[in-house]
Structure formats: C-alpha cells, structure tokens
Design an enzyme around this catalytic site. Structure first.
Site, mmCIF file in Angstrom:
data_model
loop_
_atom_site.group_PDB
_atom_site.id
_atom_site.type_symbol
_atom_site.label_atom_id
_atom_site.label_comp_id
_atom_site.label_asym_id
_atom_site.label_seq_id
_atom_site.Cartn_x
_atom_site.Cartn_y
_atom_site.Cartn_z
ATOM 1 N N SER A 123 0.829 -1.204 0.000
ATOM 2 C CA SER A 123 0.000 0.000 0.000
ATOM 3 C C SER A 123 0.863 1.253 0.000
ATOM 4 C CB SER A 123 -0.891 0.021 1.242
ATOM 5 O OG SER A 123 -1.608 -1.180 1.343
HETATM 6 N N1 SAH Z 1 0.812 -5.118 4.363
HETATM 7 C C1 SAH Z 1 1.331 -5.625 3.130
HETATM 8 C C2 SAH Z 1 0.358 -5.408 1.998
HETATM 9 C C3 SAH Z 1 0.003 -6.696 1.407
HETATM 10 S S1 SAH Z 1 -1.278 -6.667 0.206
HETATM 11 C C4 SAH Z 1 2.706 -5.066 2.828
HETATM 12 O O1 SAH Z 1 3.198 -4.192 3.549
HETATM 13 O O2 SAH Z 1 3.312 -5.535 1.865
HETATM 14 C C5 SAH Z 1 -2.477 -7.684 1.009
HETATM 15 C C6 SAH Z 1 -2.047 -9.077 1.341
HETATM 16 O O3 SAH Z 1 -3.160 -9.729 1.944
HETATM 17 C C7 SAH Z 1 -1.654 -9.931 0.136
HETATM 18 O O4 SAH Z 1 -0.348 -10.385 0.315
HETATM 19 C C8 SAH Z 1 -2.660 -11.084 0.170
HETATM 20 O O5 SAH Z 1 -2.119 -12.321 -0.224
HETATM 21 C C9 SAH Z 1 -3.052 -11.093 1.639
HETATM 22 N N2 SAH Z 1 -4.314 -11.759 1.973
HETATM 23 C C10 SAH Z 1 -5.510 -11.722 1.323
HETATM 24 N N3 SAH Z 1 -6.414 -12.495 1.964
HETATM 25 C C11 SAH Z 1 -5.774 -13.024 3.053
HETATM 26 C C12 SAH Z 1 -6.151 -13.905 4.105
HETATM 27 N N4 SAH Z 1 -7.378 -14.453 4.193
HETATM 28 N N5 SAH Z 1 -5.235 -14.235 5.043
HETATM 29 C C13 SAH Z 1 -3.976 -13.721 5.001
HETATM 30 N N6 SAH Z 1 -3.544 -12.897 4.018
HETATM 31 C C14 SAH Z 1 -4.432 -12.545 3.061
#
Ligand code: SAH
Length: 291
Positions: A123
């Site tokens: 993000s």
């Molecule tokens: N905070 C992260 C942003 C990741 S984007 C950073 O700093 O990089 C959102 C993430 O949520 C993705 O990697 C996706 O795979 C994960 N995601 C989606 N649904 C999920 C779930 N049910 N459990 C765990 N992770 C999930």
C-alpha cells in the site's frame, strides 16, 4: 497511486482517506517458482544479500542516500497531515526500498502503491500512515497517550512483502502477521531478516502462514487488528480476538463493485462494539484458504 495535479493540498488525516487512499491491485505478474524451493537452496540468502548490496551501491541507486530520501518521504507525510511522531518515526526507520523488487527501488519512497508479486501490492505510505495513526488512537490508550508501543499486541492480516509488519513492529509490543500466499510469507521472512539487525532489540514480529480470515487465536486477544485486504464483511474471529479497549481497522466492501470503505471497529472497555466509517479505499481482495 501518486497524487495528480488536480488533487489540491492540504490533505488532512484521517478523514480525507477517500481522496488519498487507493492501494490498487496491480496487474497479475508471472508467479516465481514455488516457495519451498527457496528453503532448500542454501545459496538463496547469499544471492539475496548480493542483490541487496548491489541495489544499495548501484550508481543512481539509493545507496547511503536512502536515509535522506526516506527523511523526505517523512516530511511529505507530515506536510500532508500525518501528525503522530511515533508513526513518522517508524516510517523514518524502516528501509522501504529493501522490501520491493530491484526494478522498483527508485520508486520506493514515492507515495505510491507498488507491485510485490503474485498480483498483490504494497500500500502507499500515506494510506498505511493514516491506518497506523487510527490504530494509535484506540480507546484503551486514553490514559496513556504517550505510550512507546501504542499498538500493544497487534494482529496484521496480509503480511505481503512485510513492510507494514516492520512498521507495526516498531509501534507494538508484539505483532502476529498472517499471510495466505506461501511465497509472499517466505519473501517477507527474507525481508525482515535483512532489516532486523537495524531495528531495536525489542522488535517482536511473528510471521504466520495461514488463512487470516480465522485470525490467530493462540496469539490473542489483540489490542489492535489491521487488515491489508478487504472482504464483504469483517470476519467474526477478528471481532472475537479484539481485546476490550482495542481497535480494528479494515477495508470492507461497501456493496458496490470495486468499492470499499475503511472501517474502524472499537471494542469499548465494557465489551461493546462501536463502528465508524472513515472513507473510500481500494485494497486487494481478502480471500479464504491458503495457496
Ligand atoms: N501489508 C502488506 C500489503 C500486502 S497486500 C505489505 O506491507 O506488503 C495484502 C495481502 O493480503 C496480500 O499479500 C494477500 O495475499 C493477503 N491476503 C488476502 N487475503 C488473506 C487472508 N485471508 N489471510 C492472510 N492474508 C491474506
């Protein structure tokens, strides 16, 4: 996404999230080879270290200038209304360029979301900052506003590349961060191992591979819960694992396709739940199961 010409300053946190927030899903990219192979290749960490060394020292790369570039990002966040010194301090400490692919290093300190592989995105800093600041204002902290670990025990759903987990680690007493994509979970592990030495010894971030829709009951209850992916509703286990005085911040679908609203749920000291909506956002979808 970077701010366009038509987006006038000043922007104030947290309520103008609808103007700033868009952690847009990136176009899906080709998947790298399956994660477990990384574990079996002892040369992988060496190759990673060499890659990190090259990206730090490359002409035109960030090099030692990363401190200065990062400080400029912090100044911009501050100018745009992010005011919590602890959150700004965390942004000034975590080297965001070490969490993104080499080709994206030069964009690492712009206010933009970036692809992290497997169709997911990190993000943009202003959105992350606004969410962290909201968590710092959880109701249970009313008596201790200067706490050095304002997020207390924290649960993150969606580790991704691990950048936000690192920020959380500087603001919380302890963090559990869950990721459903094994390859990203392993990538985040590499990233955090690479930066751990430059972070305070009290840094306590535990990465879990699993379905975050179930939360992580063994580590609960949590004073703060933050989701980096949005679903149709806030899963019940998150509410069950939210401690009295705690706050949850998560994007939730608002009924129209492709539209989410940043939702804040407080568990008041008497145990009741209170919900606020902070503005429109767009995060990657929350999916069940693991892959
Ligand atoms: N905070 C992260 C942003 C990741 S984007 C950073 O700093 O990089 C959102 C993430 O949520 C993705 O990697 C996706 O795979 C994960 N995601 C989606 N649904 C999920 C779930 N049910 N459990 C765990 N992770 C999930």
């Amino acid at each position: 996404m970077s701010r366009g010409q038509s987006d006038p300053k000043p922007r104030r946190f947290p309520l103008q999230l609808d103007q700033v927030a868009s952690a847009r899903p990136a176009a899906p990219r080709a998947a790298a080879p399956a994660g477990p192979r990384d574990l079996l290749r002892p040369q992988a960490p060496l190759a990673q270290a060499e890659q990190d060394r090259r990206r730090l020292s490359a002409p035109g790369g960030l090099g030692l200038d990363s401190v200065r570039v990062r400080a400029r990002m912090v100044e911009r966040l501050k100018a745009d209304g992010l005011s919590d010194g602890r959150v700004l301090g965390a942004f000034g400490t975590v080297p965001r360029h070490l969490f993104v692919d080499t080709a994206l290093v030069n964009q690492a300190y712009e206010d933009t979301s970036l692809p992290i592989g497997l169709g997911q995105t990190i993000s943009k800093p202003s959105v992350v900052g606004a969410m962290l600041q909201l968590l710092c204002e959880r109701p249970g902290l009313a008596a201790d506003r200067q706490s050095p670990a304002p997020l207390g025990a924290c649960l993150e759903i969606g580790t991704g590349c691990g950048y936000q987990a690192a920020l959380l680690g500087l603001l919380a007493r302890r963090v559990v961060s869950i990721e459903r994509v094994r390859e990203l979970h392993l990538k985040a592990r590499h990233h955090l191992d690479a930066v751990r030495a430059s972070l305070p010894p009290r840094f306590d971030v535990r990465l879990v591979f699993g379905d975050g829709m179930l939360g992580h009951a063994p580590g609960g209850p949590y004073d703060t819960i933050i989701a980096a992916a949005g679903g149709q509703a806030v899963p019940q286990p998150w509410l069950d694992q939210l401690a009295p005085g705690g706050r949850l911040v998560a994007p939730v679908d608002d009924g129209r396709p492709g539209q989410q609203v940043l939702t804040i749920i407080d568990r008041l000291p008497d145990g009741t739940l209170q919900t606020h909506r902070a503005g429109a956002v767009l995060f990657v979808p929350l999916k069940s199961g693991t892959t």
